[in-house]
Scaffold this active site. Structure first.
Site, mmCIF file in Angstrom:
data_model
loop_
_atom_site.group_PDB
_atom_site.id
_atom_site.type_symbol
_atom_site.label_atom_id
_atom_site.label_comp_id
_atom_site.label_asym_id
_atom_site.label_seq_id
_atom_site.Cartn_x
_atom_site.Cartn_y
_atom_site.Cartn_z
ATOM 1 N N TRP A 86 -5.717 6.651 15.234
ATOM 2 C CA TRP A 86 -4.500 5.836 15.232
ATOM 3 C C TRP A 86 -3.277 6.580 15.755
ATOM 4 C CZ3 TRP A 86 0.133 6.238 12.301
ATOM 5 C CH2 TRP A 86 0.174 7.300 11.382
ATOM 6 N N ASP A 127 2.441 -4.786 13.225
ATOM 7 C CA ASP A 127 3.749 -4.767 12.548
ATOM 8 C C ASP A 127 4.864 -4.369 13.509
ATOM 9 O OD1 ASP A 127 2.270 -2.252 12.359
ATOM 10 O OD2 ASP A 127 4.012 -1.472 11.294
ATOM 11 N N ASP A 157 -2.948 0.846 -1.815
ATOM 12 C CA ASP A 157 -1.942 1.706 -1.210
ATOM 13 C C ASP A 157 -0.944 2.092 -2.291
ATOM 14 O OD1 ASP A 157 -0.073 2.910 0.829
ATOM 15 O OD2 ASP A 157 -1.518 1.966 2.168
ATOM 16 N N ASP A 173 -5.230 8.973 5.561
ATOM 17 C CA ASP A 173 -4.083 9.261 6.428
ATOM 18 C C ASP A 173 -2.865 9.697 5.619
ATOM 19 O OD1 ASP A 173 -4.162 6.528 5.444
ATOM 20 O OD2 ASP A 173 -2.327 6.194 6.579
ATOM 21 N N GLU A 174 -1.962 10.353 6.302
ATOM 22 C CA GLU A 174 -0.604 10.640 5.826
ATOM 23 C C GLU A 174 -0.556 11.307 4.443
ATOM 24 O OE1 GLU A 174 2.019 7.292 8.127
ATOM 25 O OE2 GLU A 174 1.120 6.667 6.227
ATOM 26 N N HIS A 219 -1.794 8.073 -0.461
ATOM 27 C CA HIS A 219 -1.479 6.652 -0.653
ATOM 28 C C HIS A 219 -2.051 6.165 -1.985
ATOM 29 C CE1 HIS A 219 0.517 5.803 3.117
ATOM 30 N NE2 HIS A 219 -0.433 6.435 3.782
#
Length: 531
Positions: free
Chosen positions: A407, A435, A191, A325-326, A262
């Site tokens: 997700w 989390d 990451d 992702d992201e 990431h």
């Protein structure tokens, strides 16, 4: 005469109570079918376990469990005939259920049978839970359990990109997963804030990318840092040992190597990987970073293939998770090289570019006999605010062999992906993110997660492979803080994945939880008492 009759009635009540059938088996996850028989079997402190060829490890595990859990001494005999406990590979038992088993406690003999060794292991884990200690006596309710999972994918994910935990912690988690019959350890190894796996061809990934100067604390965007260097990584020898440990427990480890976003830790190690080709440090701040791979550069694509080649030699899993992702598109939009690449390939948007790149990786993995998996942004759906740029989508579509890991976004996207032909793993963050606090996801909410969204046909439901629960690592600096988030919620996800919606009962589940909590307490696990 009345006294004699009364005595007989009392004796009848006494013996019927003594042999009363248990109305509720304290077993997590709860099995598909339980048939209770009258009475109990008492266990001696010395037992013989006989087992079929090929079950040496499983028999050894059962022997160890009985000794450590209950102080029972065990003698092992392969292909013996007079065992107190018999582990039997039998091709006629639940042949279409690779993880299924039948556990019988009848007369003075216990039999666990399955067509597969994975089923034997699950039966062993059930046996461990149903032994009752009454004073100095160990006993088991006589019964027959026929059991198999609802879903083939029952995953726990550990993010070590943010905080490195180390081999002993991972091995302990694998043991807890095995107890709960979870079968996929999803290992988030890279990451922005850390690269945790040795890649021999690119040593800077761990020499530089595995370490950071400090760490953001308290919460996202706090801009408060602890000032303590943090780092660590797994050598390839470590990985081999962990994979072997998991495989013996019938757990598949699915590695996740993030791309194309990431990627800051990798770019810190090799700046030429980045879309803006600038030298950066491994970020100390959490949250989504801007740095992304320059996927227009053939050298970067070679790097990714080299990494994939080394990773797949370590992990026998048929599935390879690429994250996806992201992804922030800012650097792509400002890169003349990336824009020229998009024009050359008739790609009309950054989202389309990501799908195009992802398909190339999918084809690469397929050529190496691996199936790609990624978070649901890889479909090209713009589910994050910073991706909503109004641009048109590319004509490129994600390859159909991909497993879409849902997700985020409206659950209608699951239905859309299924209708488009994709297999799905459901990890909807509002129910499965470990989390999140217990205020956000209390145990009851975790248990109530329905893996299959409403409105799917029977055929469409078969496209939902299962579920995952995710332990994202930003704010779990210690083993204890991590365990407090995971336990006991992981048990709720385990039962959801194994037992299925039709067999769930929250009151039964919480009544059964005490046994596992007591076991975790003895093992020093820092589970949450507020859930």
């Amino acid at each position: 005469m009345r006294s004699i009759c009364l005595f007989i009635v009392i004796c009848g009540i006494f013996f019927s109570c003594k042999n009363e059938l248990k109305k509720e088996l304290k077993l997590i996850p709860y099995p598909k079918e339980v048939v209770y028989k009258s009475g109990y079997m008492e266990l001696d402190n010395q037992l013989i376990i006989t087992y079929s060829g090929g079950l040496e490890f499983e028999a050894g595990m059962l022997s160890s469990f009985l000794k450590n859990d209950y102080g029972i001494q065990v003698k092992l005999e392969e292909k013996g005939k007079n065992g107190d406990i018999i582990l039997s590979l039998d091709s006629t038992v639940l042949l279409d259920q690779k993880e299924g088993y039948i556990l019988k406690v009848l007369e003075n003999k216990i039999t666990i049978s399955s067509s597969y060794s994975s089923g034997i292991m699950h039966g062993i884990q059930s046996l461990r839970q149903i032994i009752n200690k009454q004073g100095d006596i160990l006993q088991i309710q006589k019964l027959v359990i026929t059991d198999y999972p609802t879903f083939s994918w029952r995953a726990f994910m550990l993010d070590e990109g943010r905080y490195f935990k180390g081999k002993e912690v991972v091995l302990n988690l694998l043991d807890r997963m095995s107890e709960l019959k979870m079968n996929v350890f999803h290992w988030h190894l890279t990451d922005d804030q850390g690269w945790r796996i040795e890649i021999k061809k690119y040593p800077e990934l761990t020499r530089i990318g595995a370490f950071r100067d400090s760490t953001e604390i308290n919460h996202f965007g706090s801009n408060v840092f602890d000032g303590k260097p943090h780092g660590g990584f797994y050598t390839q020898e470590d990985i081999k040992e962990i994979v072997d440990y998991a495989t013996k427990r019938h757990i598949t480890i699915v590695p996740e190597i993030e791309m194309p976003g990431h990627a800051s830790a990798a770019i810190a190690a090799y700046p030429w990987l980045g879309a803006d080709n600038k030298k950066i440090k491994v970020p100390c701040k959490f949250g989504v970073q801007y740095n992304v791979y320059n996927i227009a550069n053939p050298k970067v694509l070679t790097f990714l293939e080299d990494v994939i080649d080394e990773v797949i030699t370590l992990f026998p899993s048929p599935v390879f998770h690429i994250g996806g992702d992201e992804v922030r598109y800012d650097q792509w939009k400002s890169s003349s090289e990336v824009l020229a690449y998009m024009k050359q390939h008739d790609i009309q948007s950054p989202a389309g570019l990501q799908v195009y790149f992802t398909n190339n990786i999918s084809n690469l993995l397929a050529s190496k006999n691996k199936r790609m998996m990624g978070w649901n942004e890889i479909t090209g759906e713009q589910i994050n605010d910073y991706q909503q740029d109004g641009s048109s989508k590319s004509q490129h579509q994600l390859t159909k062999e991909t497993i879409v890991h849902f997700w985020k976004g409206d659950t209608i996207l699951i239905k859309k992906a299924i209708k488009d032909g994709y297999d799905i793993v459901n990890s909807y963050h509002e129910y499965t993110y470990l989390d999140y606090s217990y205020e956000s996801i209390p145990l009851k909410k975790a248990y109530e997660f329905n893996t299959i969204p409403k409105g799917l046909t029977e055929e469409e439901q078969t496209k939902v492979l299962g579920l995952g629960c995710q332990m994202w690592g930003e704010f779990i600096p210690t083993k204890e803080s991590m365990e407090n988030k995971i336990f006991p919620r992981i048990a709720a996800y385990a039962e959801t994945g194994w037992s299925g919606e039709e067999n769930k009962d929250y009151n039964r589940f919480t009544n059964s939880l005490d046994n596992i909590l007591n076991k975790w307490k003895k093992e020093g696990i820092n589970y949450s008492h507020i859930y």
